[in-house]
Design a protein around this motif. Sequence first.
Motif, PDB file in Angstrom:
ATOM      1  N   ASN A  27      44.803  29.686  -3.430  1.00 56.56           N
ATOM      2  CA  ASN A  27      44.306  29.180  -2.148  1.00 56.56           C
ATOM      3  C   ASN A  27      43.431  30.214  -1.442  1.00 56.56           C
ATOM      4  O   ASN A  27      42.440  29.855  -0.808  1.00 56.56           O
ATOM      5  CB  ASN A  27      45.473  28.751  -1.247  1.00 56.56           C
ATOM      6  CG  ASN A  27      46.084  27.449  -1.703  1.00 56.56           C
ATOM      7  OD1 ASN A  27      45.412  26.591  -2.264  1.00 56.56           O
ATOM      8  ND2 ASN A  27      47.375  27.287  -1.471  1.00 56.56           N
ATOM      9  N   GLU A  28      43.779  31.492  -1.565  1.00 59.37           N
ATOM     10  CA  GLU A  28      42.951  32.539  -0.969  1.00 59.37           C
ATOM     11  C   GLU A  28      41.587  32.613  -1.646  1.00 59.37           C
ATOM     12  O   GLU A  28      40.557  32.741  -0.980  1.00 59.37           O
ATOM     13  CB  GLU A  28      43.651  33.897  -1.078  1.00 59.37           C
ATOM     14  CG  GLU A  28      44.828  34.058  -0.147  1.00 59.37           C
ATOM     15  CD  GLU A  28      45.605  35.340  -0.392  1.00 59.37           C
ATOM     16  OE1 GLU A  28      45.220  36.132  -1.285  1.00 59.37           O
ATOM     17  OE2 GLU A  28      46.608  35.540   0.301  1.00 59.37           O
ATOM     18  N   THR A  30      39.955  30.286  -3.241  1.00 58.51           N
ATOM     19  CA  THR A  30      39.122  29.101  -3.025  1.00 58.51           C
ATOM     20  C   THR A  30      38.931  28.798  -1.556  1.00 58.51           C
ATOM     21  O   THR A  30      38.306  27.801  -1.204  1.00 58.51           O
ATOM     22  CB  THR A  30      39.746  27.869  -3.716  1.00 58.51           C
ATOM     23  OG1 THR A  30      41.029  27.608  -3.141  1.00 58.51           O
ATOM     24  CG2 THR A  30      39.874  28.070  -5.210  1.00 58.51           C
ATOM     25  N   GLY A  31      39.476  29.649  -0.691  1.00 60.53           N
ATOM     26  CA  GLY A  31      39.353  29.427   0.743  1.00 60.53           C
ATOM     27  C   GLY A  31      40.128  28.202   1.217  1.00 60.53           C
ATOM     28  O   GLY A  31      39.810  27.622   2.245  1.00 60.53           O
ATOM     29  N   GLY A  32      41.129  27.786   0.448  1.00 62.33           N
ATOM     30  CA  GLY A  32      41.939  26.636   0.822  1.00 62.33           C
ATOM     31  C   GLY A  32      41.266  25.304   0.545  1.00 62.33           C
ATOM     32  O   GLY A  32      41.798  24.250   0.886  1.00 62.33           O
ATOM     33  N   LYS A  33      40.107  25.342  -0.088  1.00 62.98           N
ATOM     34  CA  LYS A  33      39.331  24.127  -0.340  1.00 62.98           C
ATOM     35  C   LYS A  33      40.078  23.152  -1.256  1.00 62.98           C
ATOM     36  O   LYS A  33      39.972  21.943  -1.096  1.00 62.98           O
ATOM     37  CB  LYS A  33      37.986  24.504  -0.962  1.00 62.98           C
ATOM     38  CG  LYS A  33      37.050  23.345  -1.175  1.00 62.98           C
ATOM     39  CD  LYS A  33      35.711  23.819  -1.696  1.00 62.98           C
ATOM     40  CE  LYS A  33      34.759  22.672  -1.905  1.00 62.98           C
ATOM     41  NZ  LYS A  33      33.463  23.117  -2.406  1.00 62.98           N
ATOM     42  N   TYR A  34      40.841  23.673  -2.204  1.00 65.94           N
ATOM     43  CA  TYR A  34      41.551  22.846  -3.176  1.00 65.94           C
ATOM     44  C   TYR A  34      43.071  22.943  -2.996  1.00 65.94           C
ATOM     45  O   TYR A  34      43.824  22.823  -3.937  1.00 65.94           O
ATOM     46  CB  TYR A  34      41.171  23.267  -4.594  1.00 65.94           C
ATOM     47  CG  TYR A  34      39.693  23.169  -4.845  1.00 65.94           C
ATOM     48  CD1 TYR A  34      39.091  21.939  -5.034  1.00 65.94           C
ATOM     49  CD2 TYR A  34      38.898  24.312  -4.872  1.00 65.94           C
ATOM     50  CE1 TYR A  34      37.728  21.836  -5.255  1.00 65.94           C
ATOM     51  CE2 TYR A  34      37.535  24.232  -5.095  1.00 65.94           C
ATOM     52  CZ  TYR A  34      36.956  22.993  -5.284  1.00 65.94           C
ATOM     53  OH  TYR A  34      35.612  22.890  -5.499  1.00 65.94           O
ATOM     54  N   GLU A  35      43.494  23.132  -1.761  1.00 64.14           N
ATOM     55  CA  GLU A  35      44.915  23.363  -1.478  1.00 64.14           C
ATOM     56  C   GLU A  35      45.805  22.220  -1.978  1.00 64.14           C
ATOM     57  O   GLU A  35      46.859  22.463  -2.573  1.00 64.14           O
ATOM     58  CB  GLU A  35      45.117  23.563   0.020  1.00 64.14           C
ATOM     59  CG  GLU A  35      46.521  23.980   0.383  1.00 64.14           C
ATOM     60  CD  GLU A  35      46.649  24.348   1.851  1.00 64.14           C
ATOM     61  OE1 GLU A  35      47.785  24.552   2.272  1.00 64.14           O
ATOM     62  OE2 GLU A  35      45.625  24.437   2.557  1.00 64.14           O
ATOM     63  N   ASP A  36      45.391  20.987  -1.773  1.00 68.35           N
ATOM     64  CA  ASP A  36      46.202  19.847  -2.212  1.00 68.35           C
ATOM     65  C   ASP A  36      46.331  19.800  -3.730  1.00 68.35           C
ATOM     66  O   ASP A  36      47.412  19.553  -4.263  1.00 68.35           O
ATOM     67  CB  ASP A  36      45.607  18.533  -1.710  1.00 68.35           C
ATOM     68  CG  ASP A  36      45.715  18.373  -0.201  1.00 68.35           C
ATOM     69  OD1 ASP A  36      46.594  19.031   0.402  1.00 68.35           O
ATOM     70  OD2 ASP A  36      44.920  17.598   0.365  1.00 68.35           O
ATOM     71  N   GLN A  37      45.223  20.073  -4.431  1.00 63.03           N
ATOM     72  CA  GLN A  37      45.259  20.052  -5.886  1.00 63.03           C
ATOM     73  C   GLN A  37      46.106  21.199  -6.438  1.00 63.03           C
ATOM     74  O   GLN A  37      46.837  21.017  -7.404  1.00 63.03           O
ATOM     75  CB  GLN A  37      43.842  20.127  -6.476  1.00 63.03           C
ATOM     76  CG  GLN A  37      43.016  18.880  -6.235  1.00 63.03           C
ATOM     77  CD  GLN A  37      42.236  18.922  -4.926  1.00 63.03           C
ATOM     78  OE1 GLN A  37      42.544  19.700  -4.026  1.00 63.03           O
ATOM     79  NE2 GLN A  37      41.231  18.078  -4.800  1.00 63.03           N
TER      80      GLN A  37
END
Length: 63
Positions: A27-28, A30-37
Amino acid sequence: MGIFDKFKSQARNKGKQGSDTAEQRMNERTGGKYEDQVDSGQQRAEDSLGMDRDRDRNRPEQQ
């Protein structure tokens, strides 16, 4: 609780910590962009390894 149950519990906790750390790092990066995945993938991996979080919480401690 027997000695093997203690080892099993410790191994499960270490695995869970590693899984949580990996999720946090992804998450860090990717900047939280794909947090759900990432969360979904983590849950699937933990389920396939028998590390179901709800099962651990709902199971009474055996002595």
